[in-house]
Design a protein around this motif. Structure first.
Motif, short mmCIF file in Angstrom:
data_model
loop_
_atom_site.label_atom_id
_atom_site.label_comp_id
_atom_site.label_asym_id
_atom_site.label_seq_id
_atom_site.Cartn_x
_atom_site.Cartn_y
_atom_site.Cartn_z
N LYS A 99 0.88 7.96 -1.40
CA LYS A 99 2.02 7.98 -0.91
C LYS A 99 1.85 7.96 0.86
O LYS A 99 2.56 7.84 1.97
N ASN A 100 0.50 8.51 0.99
CA ASN A 100 0.03 8.65 2.63
C ASN A 100 -0.86 7.86 2.95
O ASN A 100 -1.22 7.44 3.87
N GLY A 101 -1.00 6.65 2.18
CA GLY A 101 -1.73 5.31 2.39
C GLY A 101 -3.19 5.44 2.20
O GLY A 101 -3.98 4.32 2.80
#
Length: 131
Positions: A114-116
């Motif tokens: 979700k944070n890349g």
């Protein structure tokens, strides 16, 4: 895009350590696409690269270098050493960081969290072989 797997087998003898590896396609034919081995003479060996598992990661990098970029590594099977003071399997964390640091993320199964940040999904399996 095709998937392939790599299997490592090692033999620790009184004077040598041998590491064999084979890459095969994940298909009905299971074609061997790469085979290699390394033989180390114990009396002239700095075991650091073996104890960390980096020797296996360098072999994987060589396989990536010699095979088409559309082949994606699905699974790596390591044979657990009977003598961990000489030879060890790389940790998942070390494997993941090595893949990222060496710019071969596109050669393994992965996704982003979700944070890349990349999350590597290629399976690492450690097998204990008897005999």
């Amino acid at each position: 895009m095709e998937f392939f797997r790599i299997r490592f087998i090692n033999k620790i003898r009184p004077d040598t350590i041998e590491i064999r590896y084979r890459a095969v396609l994940e298909s009905h034919s299971s074609d061997t696409i790469f085979e290699g081995h390394q033989l180390f003479l114990k009396s002239y060996l700095d075991t650091t690269i073996l104890k960390s598992g980096e020797v296996a990661l360098k072999a994987i990098y060589n396989i990536f270098s010699a095979t088409p970029k559309d082949l994606i590594l699905d699974q790596v099977s390591f044979e657990q050493s009977h003598d961990k003071t000489l030879l060890e399997v790389p940790t998942k964390q070390f494997f993941d960081q090595y893949i990222i640091d060496n710019g071969v993320l596109d050669r393994v199964i992965h996704h982003e969290d979700k944070n890349g940040k990349p999350v590597i999904d290629t399976k690492l399996v450690t097998e204990l072989r008897i005999g």
